[in-house]
Design an enzyme around this catalytic site. Sequence first.
Site, PDB file in Angstrom:
ATOM      1  N   HIS A   9       0.839  -1.199   0.000  1.00 53.18           N
ATOM      2  CA  HIS A   9       0.000   0.000   0.000  1.00 53.18           C
ATOM      3  C   HIS A   9       0.875   1.251   0.000  1.00 53.18           C
ATOM      4  O   HIS A   9       0.648   2.191  -0.775  1.00 53.18           O
ATOM      5  CB  HIS A   9      -0.904  -0.030   1.233  1.00 53.18           C
ATOM      6  CG  HIS A   9      -1.700   1.219   1.443  1.00 53.18           C
ATOM      7  ND1 HIS A   9      -3.006   1.356   1.018  1.00 53.18           N
ATOM      8  CD2 HIS A   9      -1.387   2.407   2.036  1.00 53.18           C
ATOM      9  CE1 HIS A   9      -3.460   2.551   1.339  1.00 53.18           C
ATOM     10  NE2 HIS A   9      -2.497   3.214   1.965  1.00 53.18           N
ATOM     11  N   GLU A  10       1.895   1.271   0.852  1.00 49.26           N
ATOM     12  CA  GLU A  10       2.776   2.437   0.937  1.00 49.26           C
ATOM     13  C   GLU A  10       3.645   2.573  -0.308  1.00 49.26           C
ATOM     14  O   GLU A  10       3.890   3.687  -0.795  1.00 49.26           O
ATOM     15  CB  GLU A  10       3.643   2.353   2.194  1.00 49.26           C
ATOM     16  CG  GLU A  10       2.876   2.207   3.496  1.00 49.26           C
ATOM     17  CD  GLU A  10       1.812   3.275   3.699  1.00 49.26           C
ATOM     18  OE1 GLU A  10       1.939   4.372   3.118  1.00 49.26           O
ATOM     19  OE2 GLU A  10       0.847   3.014   4.440  1.00 49.26           O
ATOM     20  N   HIS A  36       1.653   4.265  -2.895  1.00 48.18           N
ATOM     21  CA  HIS A  36       1.613   5.719  -2.720  1.00 48.18           C
ATOM     22  C   HIS A  36       2.799   6.373  -3.440  1.00 48.18           C
ATOM     23  O   HIS A  36       2.651   7.389  -4.120  1.00 48.18           O
ATOM     24  CB  HIS A  36       1.668   6.080  -1.234  1.00 48.18           C
ATOM     25  CG  HIS A  36       0.328   6.169  -0.573  1.00 48.18           C
ATOM     26  ND1 HIS A  36      -0.718   6.915  -1.085  1.00 48.18           N
ATOM     27  CD2 HIS A  36      -0.141   5.610   0.585  1.00 48.18           C
ATOM     28  CE1 HIS A  36      -1.769   6.817  -0.274  1.00 48.18           C
ATOM     29  NE2 HIS A  36      -1.448   6.029   0.728  1.00 48.18           N
ATOM     30  N   GLU A  82      -6.269   7.026  -1.176  1.00 48.38           N
ATOM     31  CA  GLU A  82      -6.206   5.801  -0.385  1.00 48.38           C
ATOM     32  C   GLU A  82      -6.818   4.622  -1.133  1.00 48.38           C
ATOM     33  O   GLU A  82      -6.291   3.516  -1.108  1.00 48.38           O
ATOM     34  CB  GLU A  82      -6.923   5.996   0.952  1.00 48.38           C
ATOM     35  CG  GLU A  82      -6.149   6.819   1.953  1.00 48.38           C
ATOM     36  CD  GLU A  82      -4.755   6.293   2.184  1.00 48.38           C
ATOM     37  OE1 GLU A  82      -4.602   5.096   2.506  1.00 48.38           O
ATOM     38  OE2 GLU A  82      -3.802   7.079   2.037  1.00 48.38           O
TER      39      GLU A  82
END
Length: 291
Positions: free
Chosen positions: A143-144, A147, A224
Site C-alpha cells: 500500500h505504501e 503511494h 487511499e
Amino acid sequence: MQRILLFLMTNIAILVVVSFVFNIISANTGLTVQNPLGLLILCGLFGFGGAFVSLFISRWMAVRATGAQVIEQPRTPAERWLVETVKQQTQKAGIPMPQVAIFPSHAPNAFATGRSKSASLVAVSTGLLEQMNQDEIEAVLAHEVSHIANGDMVTLTLIQGVVNTFVMFFARIIASAIDNATRGNNQQGGGLGTLAYFGIVMVLEIVFGILASIIVMWFSRKREFRADAGSAQLVGKQKMIAALERLQRGQEPELRGSMLAFGINGKRSGLSRLFMSHPPLSERIEALRRI
C-alpha cells in the site's frame, strides 16, 4: 479535529513566514488589491514555494516527528525481511528503492513520504510488526509502495500550492476590504494601519489554510482507494483486505501530522469526517471486494 496533517501544518507555518517577505515585496512593488493580477501571480509564486519547501523537508520531518530509525544495515531477521520485501515490491512497481524505517508506536501503522520516487521513505510501526502476520505486513508495505509509485506526495503538493495561492490572495482581499471599511469616506485618516493590516492577513491565512485543508483531505481519501488497489495488484487483494480487517480491530492510531495522510490507518467520525485523511476502513474493504 485532533489531527491536522503535519505536512499541512508545516506548510501553514512556512506560509506565515514567507508572508512576511511577501508583505514587504508587495508593499514595495505596488502589487496590492488595486493590481489583482499581479497580486495573484505573486501569491502563486509564494504559495507554491511554501508547498514545495514542505515537500522537500517531508522525509526529514517524518523521521524526526515519529522518532523513526532508518534501517541502514539490517541487524535482525525481521529487518532483513522488511527491507527485502520492500525491495521486491518496488522492483515490481518499477520505482527506485526507498529508505525503510521503523518507528516506535504501539498502534499498527505505516506511512510513506518523500519529495520524489527516488527520494522516498517507507516506515512501519513497532506495533504493526508485533500485531500483524507477514501476509498482512506485506500488504501494508505494498500500500505504501503504491503511494510512492502513484506520486501522491507530489500531486498533494501541487494541490496544496493551488490552495496556498488562493488562501494568500483572498486573505489580502478581505483584509483590504476591512481596511477600506474602517476608513469610511475619510481617505486621509482612519484605516487599520500597516501592523494591524498585516496582523489580520496572518490570522486570515491561518484560518483559511485550515478550512482549505478540507480540499486536501478529500484528495487524500481518494488516493487511499488507489493505493489499496495498487497493493491488491502487487500482493493480492485478500492480503490487503485481511490487513484492513486487522486494523478495524486495532486501537486508535498514534500517528500525528503529515504521517497520518500517508499512514495505513486513520479513524475519524462525525463532522470531523471532512478532515479525515482516510476513508472509513469498511468503505476501503468494500471497494477492494468489488475489484
